[in-house]
Design an enzyme around this catalytic site. Sequence first.
Site, PDB file in Angstrom:
ATOM      1  CG  HIS A   1      -2.259   0.636   0.964  1.00  0.00           C
ATOM      2  ND1 HIS A   1      -2.453   1.689   0.086  1.00  0.00           N
ATOM      3  CD2 HIS A   1      -3.480   0.367   1.476  1.00  0.00           C
ATOM      4  CE1 HIS A   1      -3.727   2.041   0.081  1.00  0.00           C
ATOM      5  NE2 HIS A   1      -4.368   1.247   0.895  1.00  0.00           N
TER       6      HIS A   1
ATOM      7  CE1 TYR B   1      -8.366   6.803   7.709  1.00  0.00           C
ATOM      8  CE2 TYR B   1      -9.394   5.133   6.341  1.00  0.00           C
ATOM      9  CZ  TYR B   1      -8.413   6.070   6.537  1.00  0.00           C
ATOM     10  OH  TYR B   1      -7.467   6.290   5.570  1.00  0.00           O
TER      11      TYR B   1
ATOM     12  CB  THR C   1      -6.576   8.545   1.063  1.00  0.00           C
ATOM     13  OG1 THR C   1      -5.655   8.392   2.145  1.00  0.00           O
ATOM     14  CG2 THR C   1      -6.336   7.485   0.006  1.00  0.00           C
TER      15      THR C   1
END
Length: 644
Positions: free
Chosen positions: A383, A496, A509
């Site tokens: 990621h 979240y 993001t």
Amino acid sequence: MLRTWLAFGSGVLLQRPGPVGRRGYWRTVGLTEGIVSELDTDHHFVHRSTIPTMHFQDSLPRLPVPKLEESIRRYLAAQKPLLDDDHYRNTERIAREFEKEEGRKLQQALVELDKKNKHTSYISDPWFDMYLSARDPVVLTFNPFVSLNPDPKEGYNSQVVRATNLVVSSIKFLNSLKNECLRPDIYYVNPKWSQSRPFKNFIRLLPTSVSWYGAYMVNAYPLDMSQYKRLFNSSRIPKLNKDELFTNEQGRHLLVMRNGHFYVFDVLDPFGNILHPSEIQAHLIYILQDADHLPEFSFCYLTTEERNTWAAIRQQLLEAGNEDNLQKIDSAVFCLCLDNICPKDDIELSHCMLHGQGFNRWFDKSFSLIITSDGTAGINFEHSWGDGVAVLRFVNEVYRNSTRHPAIVPQSDPAALCPAKCERLEFRLNESIQSAINAARMKFDETVEKLSVKRFEFKKYGKEFLVKQKLSPDAVFQLACQITAYRLFGKIVSSYEACSTAAFKHGRTETIRPTSLLTKQCSLAFVEERSKHSAGKGFDRHLFALKHLSVSRDDPVPEFFLDAAYQKLNHIILSTSTLQSPAVHIGGFGPVEPDGFGIGYNVYDTWLGCNATGFLTRELQDFLGYLEYSLNDILDVLEGRPLV
């Protein structure tokens, strides 16, 4: 001379050599859909875009640094439902003092730093640092997965056929990207413009310095594509205290894993031509036959380790004479994992794609394409280099291309194989490394043994019903999660939801905070006051950037970031994310915290579903039971029935 191949059309295709003139090609005969043009040149690309891939990159708007007072206001609004009055007053005092003193100075420094780095965004470097400095194992903590739908043609779902077709389509995507003919990511408010050739020709002629504004004129919004450069030929390299991202665009070989063994073979020639599909097919068949047992020590487990531990062991591997092999792993186009298992349901499939058995994964690769014995396919991706926008685009294109234009058919014969072209990597493992592998394996097995994955489906309504009620389906699911958490924990918890800022240059993001005073009031109404009732911008990344700047300057840590309420807000109990794609069957990720849940959800036309993970098995099961209860309550209210 350019060697090409064709296997196009939705019908079954045969391949035979065509006459070779100034340009060599393969003649393709369609049995059901007619003859495909013999001069078709797109057999090395997923498509050829009129607008160059990176045409908008120079003119993308920059991500603005929010005003400090606005972020503090939003921060306090997010804290309000989580704290009692006394704790809130203390947190408000700390926040106001930070706003006037240390925060004001940090804000000024952040704005000045942003002005000096107009080529990027204020959050890009801190976000890379956050990921790469994290010492937790990447598996379960960071790496998500998506599982693809089967090929609609049943016969194409055997392991070798599916793997060959997906590998070829993946390399076609790479070629399209390298040659600037992959369509740029653009969000069209009015989809008609996406089909307008005059619009595309007009945009193509605009200088890159103003191209974004041309798209903006018709309410079309190009997205940042800077992350794509690390999609291929990339790996995360473990280093003490902070990892590094490595990319070698010259790599032409594929890394294939089977039963913990590593193989590499070239899938591109020096000119960018893709290896003939029948040769790729032959290599994969050879690998399946050759890797018929597990190695005594599978050092794949090392990529599941704590990052400093893994960094130290990698150094031992280099010193033991494994540098060339590690270089081949790191620079491979991507990793193909040929698994020797057949998941019997979506739960087993999720475990397979999220973490597998450990010995047949290299979790540090930018992404791994996983194919099970029954041809089920999925992606597990590291990621730090990028986010779901780039990966989902890749998945969509590759799924579409591999199913509509398969490189081989079930009846295709593999080429004659020269085994020397497919190299099996052998590693030198001393006793210290062997001991480290065993320790990593035991920790990995112990961790995944504790992880629960649950599948949830709610069939009473979905997107169509909620849109008719003039409600956002995403908002309804998020509200149901808030009500459910209150039922389960007896309190409002930190939540979240990720959203993309790819509309800005080097955007990553931002956090959507589903928990608010209104969702708290709604949760109380549904849970504790049932008989009394009947039928933007974020702040997290801004505050994170200020904290990162403070740490990088070796300033004393402001009280604001030491406040227990700040720590609590960032202890995420409900981590949620959604993705919608015709290519994707399910997706998922691990929980952010040991006492939290990871909720990957989808809103379909007629139903709602999610893939939920957590280490607290009983609580996770209870959460999903209460989630169904909450969604039923929402339905009762929408249809005018009292809550009883």
